[in-house]
Design an enzyme around this catalytic site. Structure first.
Site, PDB file in Angstrom:
ATOM      1  N   ASP A   8      -6.266   7.433   4.960  1.00 42.21           N
ATOM      2  CA  ASP A   8      -6.627   6.723   3.734  1.00 42.21           C
ATOM      3  C   ASP A   8      -7.919   7.294   3.185  1.00 42.21           C
ATOM      4  OD1 ASP A   8      -6.358   4.976   1.643  1.00 42.21           O
ATOM      5  OD2 ASP A   8      -6.343   3.151   2.855  1.00 42.21           O
ATOM      6  N   GLY A   9      -8.142   7.058   1.908  1.00 43.67           N
ATOM      7  CA  GLY A   9      -9.354   7.508   1.254  1.00 43.67           C
ATOM      8  C   GLY A   9     -10.041   6.344   0.563  1.00 43.67           C
ATOM      9  N   GLU A  55      -7.999  11.032  -0.695  1.00 43.14           N
ATOM     10  CA  GLU A  55      -6.691  10.899  -0.033  1.00 43.14           C
ATOM     11  C   GLU A  55      -6.207  12.259   0.479  1.00 43.14           C
ATOM     12  OE1 GLU A  55      -5.235   8.062   0.533  1.00 43.14           O
ATOM     13  OE2 GLU A  55      -5.926   6.634  -0.969  1.00 43.14           O
ATOM     14  N   ASP A  79      -1.026   5.493   1.764  1.00 44.20           N
ATOM     15  CA  ASP A  79      -0.685   4.600   0.649  1.00 44.20           C
ATOM     16  C   ASP A  79      -0.830   5.300  -0.697  1.00 44.20           C
ATOM     17  OD1 ASP A  79      -3.431   4.663   0.253  1.00 44.20           O
ATOM     18  OD2 ASP A  79      -3.764   2.660   1.075  1.00 44.20           O
ATOM     19  N   HIS A 133      -3.083  -2.289   1.431  1.00 42.22           N
ATOM     20  CA  HIS A 133      -3.583  -3.667   1.431  1.00 42.22           C
ATOM     21  C   HIS A 133      -2.447  -4.692   1.510  1.00 42.22           C
ATOM     22  CE1 HIS A 133      -7.385  -1.810   0.380  1.00 42.22           C
ATOM     23  NE2 HIS A 133      -6.795  -1.207  -0.632  1.00 42.22           N
ATOM     24  N   ASP A 143      -8.156   2.488   6.228  1.00 44.09           N
ATOM     25  CA  ASP A 143      -8.871   2.074   5.021  1.00 44.09           C
ATOM     26  C   ASP A 143     -10.288   1.627   5.365  1.00 44.09           C
ATOM     27  OD1 ASP A 143      -8.927   1.150   2.118  1.00 44.09           O
ATOM     28  OD2 ASP A 143      -9.283  -0.746   3.155  1.00 44.09           O
TER      29      ASP A 143
END
Length: 199
Positions: A8-9, A55, A79, A133, A143
């Site tokens: 994740d970023g 990302e 995501d 999320h 995240d």
């Protein structure tokens, strides 16, 4: 065995010249006993940074780490539909057209895509989209790591093994179950950095 990795970023002030970023990479192993965390990697990215760069950096770092681990077969969960679609559907066409889109525009973030293209020659990777999320356990951890590395300027690379697994597991569960308590994630990332420095 196929390695699973969640990336994740995180970016603050996306789209602005002073925007900084962070990435989180979490390798896990799944077996009959369940899923266990085996590696946590994270870092901060200098300005100017964008969500897509953060990302993409996570994906590049994950594939390089898989190669270093001797893993040539990975499932990468993210995501970011941009990353999944680019890797799965768009990248080869961009390369054929000299890194141009179908409309003739120059492809953005070429250096990251070119790095992924080279890594794909030595690492068989399947990119899988997960909704962000939405309660996905390992995506939430990636995240959190990305966000804390960005906000606190941390860089970590911690192997999880029998000696630290119980403590790491307790901390990760606390982070996931108390997402509003950022200090838990900060403490975890800080300790990961301290422990990795002494390995």
């Amino acid at each position: 065995m196929t390695k699973q990795v969640y990336v994740d970023g995180s970016v603050f002030n996306n789209g602005r010249s002073h925007a900084t970023g962070g990435y989180g990479v979490c390798f896990v192993n799944s077996n009959a006993e369940g899923t266990q965390l085996v590696q946590v990697i994270g870092g901060r990215l200098p300005a100017p940074c964008t969500n897509n760069i953060a990302e993409l950096t996570g994906a590049v770092v994950a594939m390089k780490a898989a190669l270093q681990m001797g893993r040539h077969d990975v499932k990468l969960f993210t995501d970011s539909q941009y990353v999944v679609n680019g890797f799965t559907d768009w990248m080869q066409g961009w390369e054929r057209r000299g890194w141009r889109t179908r409309e003739g525009a120059e492809v953005k973030n070429q250096n990251y895509w070119q790095a992924l293209l080279e890594l794909r020659k030595v690492v068989k990777a399947r990119f899988i989209w997960v909704r962000g999320h939405s309660g996905d356990y390992w995506n939430e951890l990636a995240d959190s790591v990305a966000g804390v590395c960005n906000s606190e300027n941390y860089h970590i690379n911690l192997s999880v093994n029998d000696s630290n697994r119980d403590q790491v597991t307790r901390e990760v569960e606390a982070i996931i179950n108390n997402k509003t308590n950022k200090q838990l994630a900060i403490n975890f990332v800080e300790r990961c950095g301290m422990e990795a420095a002494h390995v």
